[in-house]
Design a protein around this motif. Structure first.
Motif, PDB file in Angstrom:
ATOM      1  N   ALA A 354       0.847  -1.185   0.000  1.00  0.00           N
ATOM      2  CA  ALA A 354       0.000   0.000   0.000  1.00  0.00           C
ATOM      3  C   ALA A 354       0.887   1.240   0.000  1.00  0.00           C
ATOM      4  O   ALA A 354       2.080   1.174   0.310  1.00  0.00           O
ATOM      5  CB  ALA A 354      -0.902  -0.007   1.230  1.00  0.00           C
ATOM      6  N   GLN A 355       0.304   2.371  -0.337  1.00  0.00           N
ATOM      7  CA  GLN A 355       1.092   3.593  -0.349  1.00  0.00           C
ATOM      8  C   GLN A 355       1.393   4.053   1.075  1.00  0.00           C
ATOM      9  O   GLN A 355       2.505   4.442   1.390  1.00  0.00           O
ATOM     10  CB  GLN A 355       0.356   4.706  -1.097  1.00  0.00           C
ATOM     11  CG  GLN A 355       1.139   6.015  -1.194  1.00  0.00           C
ATOM     12  CD  GLN A 355       2.486   5.846  -1.897  1.00  0.00           C
ATOM     13  OE1 GLN A 355       2.608   5.047  -2.828  1.00  0.00           O
ATOM     14  NE2 GLN A 355       3.502   6.583  -1.465  1.00  0.00           N
ATOM     15  N   ARG A 356       0.365   3.970   1.966  1.00  0.00           N
ATOM     16  CA  ARG A 356       0.579   4.488   3.310  1.00  0.00           C
ATOM     17  C   ARG A 356      -0.204   3.675   4.335  1.00  0.00           C
ATOM     18  O   ARG A 356      -1.281   3.157   4.036  1.00  0.00           O
ATOM     19  CB  ARG A 356       0.151   5.947   3.413  1.00  0.00           C
ATOM     20  CG  ARG A 356       0.516   6.619   4.733  1.00  0.00           C
ATOM     21  CD  ARG A 356       0.171   8.104   4.691  1.00  0.00           C
ATOM     22  NE  ARG A 356       0.687   8.684   3.476  1.00  0.00           N
ATOM     23  CZ  ARG A 356       0.135   9.724   2.843  1.00  0.00           C
ATOM     24  NH1 ARG A 356      -0.951  10.279   3.343  1.00  0.00           N
ATOM     25  NH2 ARG A 356       0.668  10.184   1.732  1.00  0.00           N
ATOM     26  N   ALA A 357       0.361   3.573   5.531  1.00  0.00           N
ATOM     27  CA  ALA A 357      -0.301   2.863   6.620  1.00  0.00           C
ATOM     28  C   ALA A 357       0.052   3.545   7.939  1.00  0.00           C
ATOM     29  O   ALA A 357       0.999   4.328   8.017  1.00  0.00           O
ATOM     30  CB  ALA A 357       0.123   1.398   6.649  1.00  0.00           C
ATOM     31  N   ALA A 401       3.499  -1.277   3.588  1.00  0.00           N
ATOM     32  CA  ALA A 401       3.257  -0.019   2.898  1.00  0.00           C
ATOM     33  C   ALA A 401       4.581   0.683   2.618  1.00  0.00           C
ATOM     34  O   ALA A 401       5.585   0.433   3.286  1.00  0.00           O
ATOM     35  CB  ALA A 401       2.355   0.883   3.732  1.00  0.00           C
TER      36      ALA A 401
END
Length: 573
Positions: A354-357, A401
């Motif tokens: 994922a891009q961000r977490a 991420a």
């Protein structure tokens, strides 16, 4: 030059833990590289490092609690903390066995740290570790531990002589492990877990003598044999024969296909999952659990006692292993590793990151559920069991991420979280550490998290939300002491605002009302209440009504935190 200890007192144990952590930090990559048994997943050195890191952190916590005193903490308190820290932070098969070794030693060293006690401690440790393993195998760390104890046996009253004898015996046994375990002989390496134990014992030599122990030989796969102590061979070239021409699986060894553990000797088959968890259960329930898990898989190790256990097993049905723990007691800190993905054997099954977490540390199961629903990856910090940096790194990896926002939610975790963030950055993850000091600040930060906006903008917004949240908690005084609010007695209810004692009360409801009034005197729009496991719902209703009567424009939200250190957490935004 520092004075050398005459026995293993509290300060010496602290030094030992520190030196062992440093030594494993230097050598863990090399130990990882020779990890071929029972699973060739290349993490034994890392697991040992993280286990000792947890033990060292527990010891440091005991010393921190005595900083204002004139004397060091009692040796019994320190060695028990070391054992407990290792137990709750144990990682992998090797780390779990090391935790039991330290627990076995602590049971004796709590009564004394002279040469006689150390000899007995080494023996108890080796015996306890062997009993903890469902099917002991020679040529492993168990063999090295037994040799250390046997070599230290005798009547020599000198502590330094005992430590040297244990270390030399362990090194000699390590050199023989390729003769005892076929997979080691074929790979041309010594046992990785045994190698780690030699490192830990070497740190003990340095603690007692003030001089670094003779470093163990290099054992990287593919290297030529390296003589030690006049000629015994501890490393073998890949594909070479065992040292001294001994047949594979020599005396006390395990010939291929005949070992009691059905572990893959080439790392290519066997159970799919490693399951690890802490378990609160009685001895009788754990005995039944051992039988059930033994039927489900292999590499079974159960260590601990006094109601708290660390369970490790390799299985194909991870759910069944966890279910067995639920039937036995209360499992938590459950960690399930799929060997195919974690060891790098088949990375194709991993999803695109994922891009961000967001990774958040929470004090109880209730908030863990809340944060998980909000999309965060959680780490539970149970009372007296703060997570080590390795556990936070694991959570960052699980988040999978490219960018991660880390919320430690505890001022005491600042350095631990910073170390985890730095480690994750070396693995290519962009990590921002928002220095939240309480769970309610983490909730506020998570509430404004927006993964679709720029990373820096998101971090600024989360940091601002956390900073705008004042926090408080209620605690029960354990002893009479001076506080910023006056002298408290054991059993008093303390109201801590922003980390300092501001209110001393006789009961939870009255103290909570006073704390709320003081916090809201400076303004606020939202009150967050997080109730502990044993706090009745009526308290929340009482406090909500109190806020409505005195502060008409202030809203209140209530969450159940589950089993947490404080009976009540309060946030005001």
């Amino acid at each position: 030059m520092p004075q050398l200890p005459d026995d293993l007192d509290a300060v010496a144990v602290r030094t030992w833990c520190s030196l062992a952590l440093e030594a494993l930090g230097r050598e863990r990559a090399e130990i990882d590289a020779i990890n071929v048994y029972p699973i060739a997943d290349g993490d034994t050195g890392t697991n040992l490092y993280l286990t000792v890191e947890s033990a060292a952190a527990a010891v440091e916590a005991v010393f921190a609690a005595h900083e204002t005193g004139a004397t060091a903490p009692a040796t019994a308190d320190v060695v028990r903390a070391m054992a407990h820290g290792a137990l709750i932070g144990a990682r992998g098969n090797s780390g779990t066995i090391l935790a039991q070794l330290l627990r076995g030693m602590a049971g004796v060293l709590a009564d004394g740290g002279d040469a006689a006690h150390l000899r007995l401690a080494l023996t108890r440790a080796a015996d306890a570790a062997r009993r903890a393993v469902a099917h002991p195998v020679e040529g492993t760390v168990l063999t090295v531990a037994a040799a250390a104890a046997e070599s230290a046996a005798g009547e020599d009253p000198d502590l330094r002589a005992v430590v040297h004898a244990a270390y030399d015996g362990a090194r000699a046994a390590l050199a023989r492990t390729p003769e005892q375990l076929a997979v080691l002989g074929r790979a041309g390496v010594v046992d990785a877990g045994g190698r780690g134990l030699v490192v830990v014992l070497g740190a003990l030599v340095e603690t007692v003598t003030g001089q670094a122990a003779a470093r163990g030989p290099r054992t990287d796969p593919g290297r030529t044999p390296v003589p030690v102590d006049g000629g015994s061979v501890v490393g073998l070239p890949v594909g070479g024969a065992p040292a001294d021409g001994a047949p594979v699986g020599g005396a006390g060894g395990v010939p291929p296909g005949e070992g009691p553990l059905d572990c893959p000797e080439d790392g290519g088959a066997g159970p799919a999952f490693e399951v690890i968890y802490l378990l609160e259960a009685g001895d009788e329930q754990v005995a039944r659990l051992r039988t059930r898990l033994d039927a489900l898989g292999d590499s079974l190790v159960v260590v601990g006692g006094d109601g708290l256990w660390h369970v490790h097993v390799h299985v194909d049905d991870a759910g069944a292993a966890v279910e067995a723990g639920v039937e036995a007691g209360r499992p938590y800190r459950i960690r399930i590793t799929h060997f195919a993905t974690e060891s790098g054997h088949d990375l194709r099954v991993q999803a695109e990151p994922a891009q961000r977490a967001v990774v958040v540390v929470v004090p109880g199961d209730g908030l863990a559920g809340l944060c998980t629903e909000a999309g965060a990856t959680t780490v539970i910090a149970r009372p007296g069991e703060p997570p080590a940096s390795g556990e936070l790194v694991d959570a960052i990896r699980r988040a999978h991420a490219r960018e991660v926002v880390l919320l430690p939610n505890d001022a005491a975790l600042r350095h631990t979280a910073a170390a985890a963030a730095e480690q994750a950055r070396t693995e290519g993850v962009r990590v921002a550490l928002v220095p939240t000091r309480a769970a309610v600040q983490g909730i506020a930060a998570l509430a404004v998290h927006e993964p679709d906006r720029g990373f820096d903008e998101d971090v600024v917004a989360m940091t601002a939300a956390a900073g705008a949240t004042r926090y408080a908690e209620l605690a029960v005084a354990e002893r009479q002491s001076w506080t910023m609010a006056g002298i408290c007695q054991a059993g008093d209810i303390l109201g801590l605002i922003d980390g300092d004692v501001a209110v001393i009360g006789a009961d939870v409801p009255a103290t909570a009302r006073t704390v709320l009034d003081r916090m809201l005197a400076a303004g606020g729009e939202l009150v967050t209440l997080v109730l502990g496991e044993d706090v009745p719902d009526s308290l929340a209703a009482t406090l909500e009504e109190h806020v409505r009567e005195g502060h008409l424009a202030v809203d209140t939200v209530v969450y159940r935190g589950g089993r947490q250190r404080a009976p009540l957490l309060i946030g005001v935004e």
